[in-house]
Write a protein that holds these residues in place. Structure first.
Motif, PDB file in Angstrom:
ATOM      1  N   ASN A  17       0.989  -0.946   0.247  1.00 58.13           N
ATOM      2  CA  ASN A  17       0.005   0.109   0.203  1.00 58.13           C
ATOM      3  C   ASN A  17       0.300   0.985  -0.587  1.00 58.13           C
ATOM      4  N   VAL A  18       2.008   0.850  -0.612  1.00 60.73           N
ATOM      5  CA  VAL A  18       2.527   2.018  -0.360  1.00 60.73           C
ATOM      6  C   VAL A  18       3.448   1.948  -2.188  1.00 60.73           C
ATOM      7  N   ALA A  19       4.055   3.785  -2.704  1.00 61.60           N
ATOM      8  CA  ALA A  19       4.338   3.645  -3.521  1.00 61.60           C
ATOM      9  C   ALA A  19       5.802   4.495  -3.951  1.00 61.60           C
ATOM     10  N   GLY A  20       6.306   4.136  -4.786  1.00 62.12           N
ATOM     11  CA  GLY A  20       7.676   5.096  -4.566  1.00 62.12           C
ATOM     12  C   GLY A  20       9.095   4.329  -3.580  1.00 62.12           C
ATOM     13  N   SER A  21       9.519   4.037  -3.973  1.00 66.25           N
ATOM     14  CA  SER A  21      10.665   3.554  -3.778  1.00 66.25           C
ATOM     15  C   SER A  21      11.365   3.973  -1.846  1.00 66.25           C
ATOM     16  N   THR A  22      11.747   5.072  -1.819  1.00 71.40           N
ATOM     17  CA  THR A  22      12.257   5.886  -1.118  1.00 71.40           C
ATOM     18  C   THR A  22      10.661   5.677   0.096  1.00 71.40           C
ATOM     19  N   PHE A  68      -2.202   4.225  -9.168  1.00 74.36           N
ATOM     20  CA  PHE A  68      -2.010   3.040  -7.857  1.00 74.36           C
ATOM     21  C   PHE A  68      -3.793   2.935  -7.039  1.00 74.36           C
ATOM     22  N   ARG A  69      -3.661   1.867  -7.056  1.00 77.04           N
ATOM     23  CA  ARG A  69      -4.897   1.353  -5.814  1.00 77.04           C
ATOM     24  C   ARG A  69      -4.131   0.675  -5.250  1.00 77.04           C
ATOM     25  N   ASP A  76       2.476   7.152  -3.579  1.00 70.83           N
ATOM     26  CA  ASP A  76       1.379   6.965  -3.839  1.00 70.83           C
ATOM     27  C   ASP A  76       0.092   7.965  -4.109  1.00 70.83           C
ATOM     28  N   LEU A  77       0.118   8.651  -3.334  1.00 70.71           N
ATOM     29  CA  LEU A  77      -0.777   9.994  -3.527  1.00 70.71           C
ATOM     30  C   LEU A  77      -0.656  10.530  -4.733  1.00 70.71           C
TER      31      LEU A  77
END
Length: 159
Positions: free
Chosen positions: A56-61, A155-156, A149-150
């Motif tokens: 539920n989190v996008a973006g590697s950092t 992204f879902r 994700d924001l």
């Protein structure tokens, strides 16, 4: 059968633990022992939460940061929690048992709120995409942009 019910599975794992915490705090002997055994269901929810935390989190950092914060919070909780069992409360340790029950309840409430937020965000993104119809154009090579994700409208959240 409807998919994506991980948060409900986590909540279902917490319900016996809450009942167990109440039994431990309010009873003696056999019922308290049953409560202790019921409280052992908490890892069901925890392992589900770990999986959902990663998905539920996008973006590697952001993904690494969230994982580290989660691990630190879990570790600090495990360091602090034994300190609730004070010698002055022996032999029942009622305050510690109440703290356990309250924490299990608050975690479960947090999971319900998280699910509500995720469902709402998914629905709003789906409505936005539907309203734009053929005008909706995803970013080219979006998977390589490493957007959180924001910001990533494609992204879902996993439920």
């Amino acid at each position: 059968m409807k998919k994506e019910q991980g948060l409900y599975a986590a909540i279902a794992g917490h319900v016996p633990a809450i009942i167990g915490a109440v039994l431990m705090a309010t009873t003696n002997r056999a019922p308290a022992l049953v409560g202790y055994y019921l409280s052992g269901s908490i890892p069901v929810g925890w392992t589900t939460i770990l999986g959902l935390q990663a998905s539920n989190v996008a973006g590697s950092t952001k993904k690494v940061t969230v994982s580290v914060i989660g691990t630190i919070a879990y570790t600090v909780g495990n360091i602090i929690s034994p300190q609730t069992f004070q010698d002055k409360d022996a032999p029942r340790y009622l305050l510690a048992k109440i703290a356990i029950g309250v924490m299990y309840f608050l975690i479960t409430l947090d999971l319900l709120v998280m699910r509500w937020v995720f469902v709402r965000r998914n629905r709003l993104r789906d409505e936005e995409k539907e309203q734009r119809g053929s005008e909706w154009v995803g970013r080219e090579n979006q998977e390589f942009l490493d957007l959180p994700d924001l910001e990533n409208r494609e992204f879902r959240y996993s439920l």
